[in-house]
Structure formats: structure tokens, C-alpha cells
Design a protein around this motif. Structure first.
Motif, PDB file in Angstrom:
ATOM      1  N   ASP A 199       0.842  -1.202   0.000  1.00  0.00           N
ATOM      2  CA  ASP A 199       0.000   0.000   0.000  1.00  0.00           C
ATOM      3  C   ASP A 199       0.875   1.248   0.000  1.00  0.00           C
ATOM      4  OD1 ASP A 199      -2.657  -1.352   0.582  1.00  0.00           O
ATOM      5  OD2 ASP A 199      -1.418  -2.084   2.230  1.00  0.00           O
ATOM      6  N   VAL A 200       2.011   1.136   0.690  1.00  0.00           N
ATOM      7  CA  VAL A 200       2.925   2.269   0.846  1.00  0.00           C
ATOM      8  C   VAL A 200       4.315   1.805   0.402  1.00  0.00           C
ATOM      9  CG1 VAL A 200       3.960   3.879   2.514  1.00  0.00           C
ATOM     10  CG2 VAL A 200       1.589   3.110   2.819  1.00  0.00           C
ATOM     11  N   VAL A 201       4.995   2.689  -0.347  1.00  0.00           N
ATOM     12  CA  VAL A 201       6.346   2.370  -0.826  1.00  0.00           C
ATOM     13  C   VAL A 201       7.294   3.424  -0.265  1.00  0.00           C
ATOM     14  CG1 VAL A 201       7.802   2.062  -2.861  1.00  0.00           C
ATOM     15  CG2 VAL A 201       5.371   1.437  -2.964  1.00  0.00           C
ATOM     16  N   VAL A 202       8.377   2.960   0.344  1.00  0.00           N
ATOM     17  CA  VAL A 202       9.374   3.873   0.913  1.00  0.00           C
ATOM     18  C   VAL A 202      10.706   3.577   0.219  1.00  0.00           C
ATOM     19  CG1 VAL A 202      10.754   4.299   2.997  1.00  0.00           C
ATOM     20  CG2 VAL A 202       8.258   4.165   3.152  1.00  0.00           C
ATOM     21  N   ILE A 203      11.351   4.624  -0.264  1.00  0.00           N
ATOM     22  CA  ILE A 203      12.658   4.428  -0.915  1.00  0.00           C
ATOM     23  C   ILE A 203      13.714   5.231  -0.165  1.00  0.00           C
ATOM     24  CG2 ILE A 203      14.015   4.674  -3.029  1.00  0.00           C
ATOM     25  CD1 ILE A 203      11.449   4.461  -4.646  1.00  0.00           C
ATOM     26  N   GLY A 204      14.765   4.563   0.261  1.00  0.00           N
ATOM     27  CA  GLY A 204      15.949   5.236   0.796  1.00  0.00           C
ATOM     28  C   GLY A 204      16.850   5.503  -0.400  1.00  0.00           C
ATOM     29  N   LEU A 205      17.089   6.789  -0.704  1.00  0.00           N
ATOM     30  CA  LEU A 205      17.713   7.162  -1.983  1.00  0.00           C
ATOM     31  C   LEU A 205      19.001   7.956  -1.787  1.00  0.00           C
ATOM     32  CD1 LEU A 205      17.277   7.347  -5.124  1.00  0.00           C
ATOM     33  CD2 LEU A 205      16.204   9.557  -4.684  1.00  0.00           C
ATOM     34  N   PRO A 206      20.150   7.293  -1.806  1.00  0.00           N
ATOM     35  CA  PRO A 206      21.405   8.042  -1.780  1.00  0.00           C
ATOM     36  C   PRO A 206      21.661   8.697  -3.137  1.00  0.00           C
ATOM     37  CG  PRO A 206      21.737   5.691  -1.297  1.00  0.00           C
ATOM     38  CD  PRO A 206      20.364   5.838  -1.859  1.00  0.00           C
ATOM     39  N   MET A 207      22.529   9.707  -3.167  1.00  0.00           N
ATOM     40  CA  MET A 207      23.068  10.146  -4.465  1.00  0.00           C
ATOM     41  C   MET A 207      24.500   9.640  -4.557  1.00  0.00           C
ATOM     42  SD  MET A 207      23.736  13.875  -6.244  1.00  0.00           S
ATOM     43  CE  MET A 207      22.064  14.252  -6.682  1.00  0.00           C
ATOM     44  N   TYR A 208      24.794   8.915  -5.631  1.00  0.00           N
ATOM     45  CA  TYR A 208      26.157   8.462  -5.887  1.00  0.00           C
ATOM     46  C   TYR A 208      26.576   8.951  -7.277  1.00  0.00           C
ATOM     47  CZ  TYR A 208      25.402   5.108  -2.056  1.00  0.00           C
ATOM     48  OH  TYR A 208      25.118   4.504  -0.854  1.00  0.00           O
ATOM     49  N   ASN A 209      27.695   9.647  -7.318  1.00  0.00           N
ATOM     50  CA  ASN A 209      28.234  10.121  -8.609  1.00  0.00           C
ATOM     51  C   ASN A 209      27.145  10.766  -9.467  1.00  0.00           C
ATOM     52  OD1 ASN A 209      30.885   9.304  -7.954  1.00  0.00           O
ATOM     53  ND2 ASN A 209      30.285   7.187  -8.340  1.00  0.00           N
ATOM     54  N   PHE A 210      26.453  11.698  -8.833  1.00  0.00           N
ATOM     55  CA  PHE A 210      25.475  12.581  -9.503  1.00  0.00           C
ATOM     56  C   PHE A 210      24.206  11.883  -9.975  1.00  0.00           C
ATOM     57  CE2 PHE A 210      29.548  14.645  -9.731  1.00  0.00           C
ATOM     58  CZ  PHE A 210      29.238  15.892  -9.202  1.00  0.00           C
ATOM     59  N   GLY A 211      23.939  10.722  -9.448  1.00  0.00           N
ATOM     60  CA  GLY A 211      22.706  10.073  -9.879  1.00  0.00           C
ATOM     61  C   GLY A 211      22.212   9.058  -8.876  1.00  0.00           C
ATOM     62  N   VAL A 212      21.182   8.318  -9.282  1.00  0.00           N
ATOM     63  CA  VAL A 212      20.640   7.287  -8.397  1.00  0.00           C
ATOM     64  C   VAL A 212      21.607   6.111  -8.370  1.00  0.00           C
ATOM     65  CG1 VAL A 212      18.246   7.961  -8.909  1.00  0.00           C
ATOM     66  CG2 VAL A 212      19.277   6.065 -10.163  1.00  0.00           C
ATOM     67  N   PRO A 213      21.634   5.345  -7.284  1.00  0.00           N
ATOM     68  CA  PRO A 213      22.497   4.164  -7.232  1.00  0.00           C
ATOM     69  C   PRO A 213      22.168   3.209  -8.378  1.00  0.00           C
ATOM     70  CG  PRO A 213      21.598   4.649  -5.064  1.00  0.00           C
ATOM     71  CD  PRO A 213      20.897   5.551  -6.032  1.00  0.00           C
ATOM     72  N   SER A 214      23.202   2.602  -8.954  1.00  0.00           N
ATOM     73  CA  SER A 214      22.969   1.694 -10.088  1.00  0.00           C
ATOM     74  C   SER A 214      22.114   0.505  -9.664  1.00  0.00           C
ATOM     75  CB  SER A 214      24.297   1.229 -10.678  1.00  0.00           C
ATOM     76  OG  SER A 214      25.078   0.626  -9.670  1.00  0.00           O
ATOM     77  N   THR A 215      22.155   0.166  -8.382  1.00  0.00           N
ATOM     78  CA  THR A 215      21.324  -0.949  -7.891  1.00  0.00           C
ATOM     79  C   THR A 215      19.836  -0.598  -8.014  1.00  0.00           C
ATOM     80  OG1 THR A 215      21.585  -0.019  -5.685  1.00  0.00           O
ATOM     81  CG2 THR A 215      22.994  -1.897  -6.249  1.00  0.00           C
ATOM     82  N   LEU A 216      19.508   0.664  -7.771  1.00  0.00           N
ATOM     83  CA  LEU A 216      18.099   1.074  -7.883  1.00  0.00           C
ATOM     84  C   LEU A 216      17.678   1.075  -9.353  1.00  0.00           C
ATOM     85  CD1 LEU A 216      15.618   2.058  -6.241  1.00  0.00           C
ATOM     86  CD2 LEU A 216      16.304   4.382  -6.833  1.00  0.00           C
TER      87      LEU A 216
END
Ligand SMILES: Cc1cc2nc3c(=O)[nH]c(=O)nc-3n(C[C@H](O)[C@H](O)[C@H](O)COP(=O)(O)O)c2cc1C
Length: 210
Positions: free
Chosen positions: A88-105
Motif C-alpha cells: 500500500d505504501v512504498v518507501v525508498i531510501g535514496l542516496p546520491m552516488y556520482n550525480f545520480g541514483v544508485p545503479s542498484t536502484l
């Protein structure tokens, strides 16, 4: 009972600042509601493979024509999609790495964007198939980007979730984490304050209904 899917993209798993902020929010969301369910998808501990031509071909193949290897790839992607669909609810922990989203995401996103499953193309353009969810994104950055054209993450994540039909997305930022202890503490304090005020806002409808 509600289900929350917590996706953490920090290299440092639970120890990342974005993971800590997400966890603080999840604890407040669950407080007093023990039936609420939380599922954690840790993209550092359990990384999604990069999308390759072979994997993409497995998505495209008709289910009856898939080889055993293709079936495994399609089932894996389907499992990620089902997990998201059931939340029902989505939570994303979002680091910035090298000017973008983590490649894992990005790899995770590449495995959940599936025509006919999470989006479809209509005469009016694309339509997201995962409607009715609320998403919260906890963004941690060493520098300062929010509200500037150098913030490559906010529009991208908002657009991607919107493409899947998740249009109600709220961001909380902790920025300047590499700009000295004072700035870091102030940023984390401000993010904590934002988290508490979101949690209070959530409780208001419950109090009104009581
Ligand atoms: C590999 C790496 C690359 C980074 N690149 C950036 C960057 O491009 N811009 C920035 O503001 N901070 C950058 N940082 C700092 C992180 O955004 C900051 O440490 C943040 O806390 C990361 O989130 P996390 O603690 O949840 O992993 C980088 C950190 C690492 C480890």
C-alpha cells in the motif's frame, strides 16, 4: 492491515543515512499499528542483476515459449513486481552516488518496468497499472541539489514511479552531509523534523475518525 515496502539503495545497507531516515519514518508509520506489515528490500544485500539483452528477451517471450533460464528470469522479475503490487505504501531510501541514483536502484527499476504488467500503452499514451499507492522517498546527499537543475534524482524517480501509476510521491531531503559536522547534524535534524510532521499528518485522519 496495511503493507509497506521499504526499498533501500544505500551501499551501506542499514547503516546508510537514507536507510536510517527511511527506518525512522517506517517506525513512526508502524507505531501503534502492530498489524501493519513491513517488507524490506535491501538492494545492497540482495542486488538485482543488470538488465541484459538476454534478460529483456526473457521478459518479451511468451510464457509458453520460455526456456527454463528465461522462465527463471521472468519469475524473478514477477516476484519483484508482486511484492510492489501488494504494497500500500512504498518507501525508498535514496542516496546520491556520482550525480545520480544508485545503479542498484536503476537495475531494480529495469526489472519492474514490464509492459502489460506494470504499465501499458494506450491510444492516450502510457498508463501505469500500479495505482492507489503512496510513496515516500528519503534522499541523502553529500552536497546541495534539491530545487536546482543539478538534482538528477527527484524528477527521474518521480517520473518513473508515475509511469507505473504511483503518482502520490513525497520527498524528504538530507543534504550537505559531506559539508562539515554542523551542516550534517542540521540536515539530519531537519529531515527528522519533516519525518515527524509527515507521521503526525498521517495520524490526523485516524484521530478525526475516532
Ligand atoms: C560512491 C559515492 C559517490 C557519491 N557521490 C556523490 C555525489 O555525486 N553527490 C553528492 O552530493 N554526494 C555524493 N556522495 C555522498 C552521498 O550522497 C552521501 O554519503 C549520502 O549519505 C549517501 O547516502 P547513504 O548514506 O544512504 O548511502 C557519494 C558517496 C559515495 C559513497
Amino acid at each position: 492491515m496495511k503493507t509497506l515496502l521499504q526499498i533501500q539503495a544505500s551501499l551501506f545497507s542499514d547503516h546508510g543515512q537514507s536507510s536510517r531516515l527511511a527506518r525512522e519514518f517506517v517506525a513512526a508509520w508502524r507505531d501503534g499499528k502492530p498489524d501493519n506489515r513491513v517488507i524490506v528490500r535491501d538492494l545492497a544485500a540482495d542486488p538485482v542483476p543488470h538488465l541484459t539483452a538476454e534478460r529483456f528477451q526473457a521478459f518479451l517471450a511468451k510464457s509458453e515459449d520460455r526456456t527454463p533460464e528465461q522462465r527463471a528470469v521472468a519469475d524473478y522479475s514477477q516476484g519483484l513486481i508482486d511484492e510492489l503490487r501488494n504494497a500500500d505504501v512504498v518507501v525508498i531510501g535514496l542516496p546520491m552516488y556520482n550525480f545520480g541514483v544508485p545503479s542498484t536502484l536503476k537495475a531494480y527499476f529495469d526489472h519492474i518496468a514490464r509492459a502489460g504488467l506494470t504499465f501499458s500503452y494506450t491510444a492516450n499514451g502510457p498508463e501505469g497499472l500500479l495505482k492507489g499507492k503512496k510513496a515516500y522517498v528519503f534522499a541523502a546527499r553529500g552536497g546541495l541539489y534539491a530545487g536546482t537543475p543539478r538534482d538528477t534524482e527527484t524528477a527521474y524517480v518521480r517520473d518513473f514511479l508515475g509511469f507505473l501509476g504511483i503518482e502520490d510521491v513525497e520527498f524528504v531531503y538530507a543534504e550537505g552531509l559531506a559539508m562539515g559536522d554542523e551542516r550534517k547534524s542540521a540536515a539530519l535534524e531537519a529531515a527528522g523534523h519533516a519525518i515527524r510532521s509527515i507521521a503526525e499528518r498521517q495520524l490526523e485522519p485516524l484521530a478525526a475518525a475516532a
